[in-house]
Design an enzyme around this catalytic site. Structure first.
Site, PDB file in Angstrom:
ATOM      1  N   ASP A  67       0.839  -1.211   0.000  1.00 57.22           N
ATOM      2  CA  ASP A  67       0.000   0.000   0.000  1.00 57.22           C
ATOM      3  C   ASP A  67       0.871   1.256   0.000  1.00 57.22           C
ATOM      4  O   ASP A  67       2.092   1.177   0.187  1.00 57.22           O
ATOM      5  CB  ASP A  67      -0.981  -0.008   1.189  1.00 57.22           C
ATOM      6  CG  ASP A  67      -0.329  -0.415   2.516  1.00 57.22           C
ATOM      7  OD1 ASP A  67       0.916  -0.443   2.596  1.00 57.22           O
ATOM      8  OD2 ASP A  67      -1.060  -0.711   3.465  1.00 57.22           O
ATOM      9  N   ASN A 133      -7.340  -1.671  14.729  1.00 57.10           N
ATOM     10  CA  ASN A 133      -8.760  -1.887  14.426  1.00 57.10           C
ATOM     11  C   ASN A 133      -8.966  -3.094  13.504  1.00 57.10           C
ATOM     12  O   ASN A 133     -10.033  -3.260  12.926  1.00 57.10           O
ATOM     13  CB  ASN A 133      -9.368  -0.631  13.791  1.00 57.10           C
ATOM     14  CG  ASN A 133      -8.689  -0.250  12.473  1.00 57.10           C
ATOM     15  OD1 ASN A 133      -7.793  -0.946  12.004  1.00 57.10           O
ATOM     16  ND2 ASN A 133      -9.114   0.852  11.883  1.00 57.10           N
ATOM     17  N   GLU A 140      -9.734  -0.946   5.768  1.00 54.52           N
ATOM     18  CA  GLU A 140     -10.279  -0.562   7.073  1.00 54.52           C
ATOM     19  C   GLU A 140     -11.563  -1.349   7.361  1.00 54.52           C
ATOM     20  O   GLU A 140     -12.135  -1.966   6.446  1.00 54.52           O
ATOM     21  CB  GLU A 140     -10.577   0.941   7.067  1.00 54.52           C
ATOM     22  CG  GLU A 140      -9.346   1.832   6.847  1.00 54.52           C
ATOM     23  CD  GLU A 140      -8.523   2.047   8.128  1.00 54.52           C
ATOM     24  OE1 GLU A 140      -8.453   1.135   8.982  1.00 54.52           O
ATOM     25  OE2 GLU A 140      -7.936   3.135   8.250  1.00 54.52           O
TER      26      GLU A 140
HETATM   27  C1  F6R Z   1       1.503  -1.181   6.251  1.00 56.15           C
HETATM   28  C2  F6R Z   1       0.138  -1.626   6.387  1.00 56.15           C
HETATM   29  C3  F6R Z   1      -0.607  -1.568   7.655  1.00 56.15           C
HETATM   30  C4  F6R Z   1       0.249  -1.863   8.898  1.00 56.15           C
HETATM   31  C5  F6R Z   1      -0.589  -1.701  10.159  1.00 56.15           C
HETATM   32  C6  F6R Z   1       0.233  -1.906  11.390  1.00 56.15           C
HETATM   33  O1  F6R Z   1       1.986  -1.406   4.938  1.00 56.15           O
HETATM   34  O2  F6R Z   1      -0.416  -2.022   5.423  1.00 56.15           O
HETATM   35  O3  F6R Z   1      -1.677  -2.474   7.621  1.00 56.15           O
HETATM   36  O4  F6R Z   1       0.731  -3.183   8.803  1.00 56.15           O
HETATM   37  O5  F6R Z   1      -1.159  -0.433  10.178  1.00 56.15           O
HETATM   38  O6  F6R Z   1       1.152  -0.883  11.499  1.00 56.15           O
HETATM   39  P1  F6R Z   1       2.281  -0.902  12.632  1.00 56.15           P
HETATM   40  O7  F6R Z   1       3.152  -2.053  12.321  1.00 56.15           O
HETATM   41  O8  F6R Z   1       2.984   0.417  12.479  1.00 56.15           O
HETATM   42  O9  F6R Z   1       1.568  -1.054  13.913  1.00 56.15           O
END
Ligand code: F6R
Length: 240
Positions: A67, A133, A140
């Site tokens: 992403d 979440n 999301e």
């Molecule tokens: C990142 C992504 C997100 C993260 C998630 C957790 O490429 O797609 O889904 O894996 O937001 O983020 P952290 O590891 O910073 O808690």
């Protein structure tokens, strides 16, 4: 779903890094999907150490980034492109001809990314983190199980969870592989570390195909490995 409960955060990180390494060692022409975020930073650091000392053949491996934020100048310090260059590509001297970045600046970006994935015959191993979440990539809560790569609006919760990583521009949208797209990877490797993920992991364990926690859409994938550190696993009891 295979669950690996590590005895420490370091062991969880080591496990994730080793699984990626083993895949590439066994199949150097693999297509690997990369995630970003705080969880992955130590994984890439360890992967780089292991890959450099064991001289893993990386020249035939191709990578896809999961992403990217929208509305940032190309290579902006907040961007995932910058992240992956810093933590992965440069330390390993991997040229950018070996990675596809989500074309977040283009109107037809989502369709082009899907086409690129098809041309590459899909992802062999997709590395994933999880949002507090339950989001996967930037899918999301409310995302569809069959969703494809698309532009998504970030929730307030996600923006505030990631605020520490943001700089002068606060992105509100991202281009993300969809859940359906992610599910097409031949194997999925989700790493969760830290207490902030414990609730999402508990929810994931107890629910199936629940749009309020998109990670639940991965559970019926035939090759889904979940790696947990003790903090992330602290609200579940795997011995029951
Ligand atoms: C990142 C992504 C997100 C993260 C998630 C957790 O490429 O797609 O889904 O894996 O937001 O983020 P952290 O590891 O910073 O808690």
């Amino acid at each position: 779903m295979r669950i690996i409960q590590a005895t420490s955060r370091e062991e969880a990180v080591e496990t994730a890094a080793s699984l990626v390494l083993e895949r590439i060692l066994a199949h150097p022409t693999s297509v690997i999907g990369l995630a970003t975020g705080r969880t992955m930073e130590p994984v890439y650091a360890r992967f780089c150490e292991l890959a450099l000392t064991s001289r893993v053949p990386l020249s035939q491996t191709f990578f896809f980034l999961l992403d990217e934020y929208m509305g940032l100048p190309d290579g902006h310090p907040t961007s995932f492109k910058h992240y992956i260059r810093t933590h992965f590509l440069r330390p390993l001297s991997i040229p950018e001809s070996q990675i596809a970045f989500p074309p977040a600046g283009d109107v037809d970006g989502p369709e082009r990314y899907e086409e690129l994935l098809r041309e590459s015959h899909g992802v062999d191993l997709q590395l994933l983190g999880i949002g507090q979440n339950g989001h996967i990539g930037f899918n999301e809560p409310g995302s569809d199980k069959t969703s494809r790569t698309r532009v998504v609006r970030l929730t307030e919760e996600t923006i505030s969870a990631n605020r520490g990583q943001l700089t002068d521009i606060i992105p509100e949208k991202a281009l993300s592989m969809g859940i359906g797209t992610i599910r097409e990877a031949k194997s999925l490797l989700l790493l969760a570390t830290g207490k902030t993920k414990a609730e999402a992991i508990k929810y994931l364990m107890n629910h199936h195909d629940d749009p309020t926690c998109p990670a639940t859409f991965l559970k019926d994938h035939p090759h889904f490995t979940l790696v947990l550190d003790p903090d992330a696993a602290s609200r579940i009891n795997l011995n029951i």
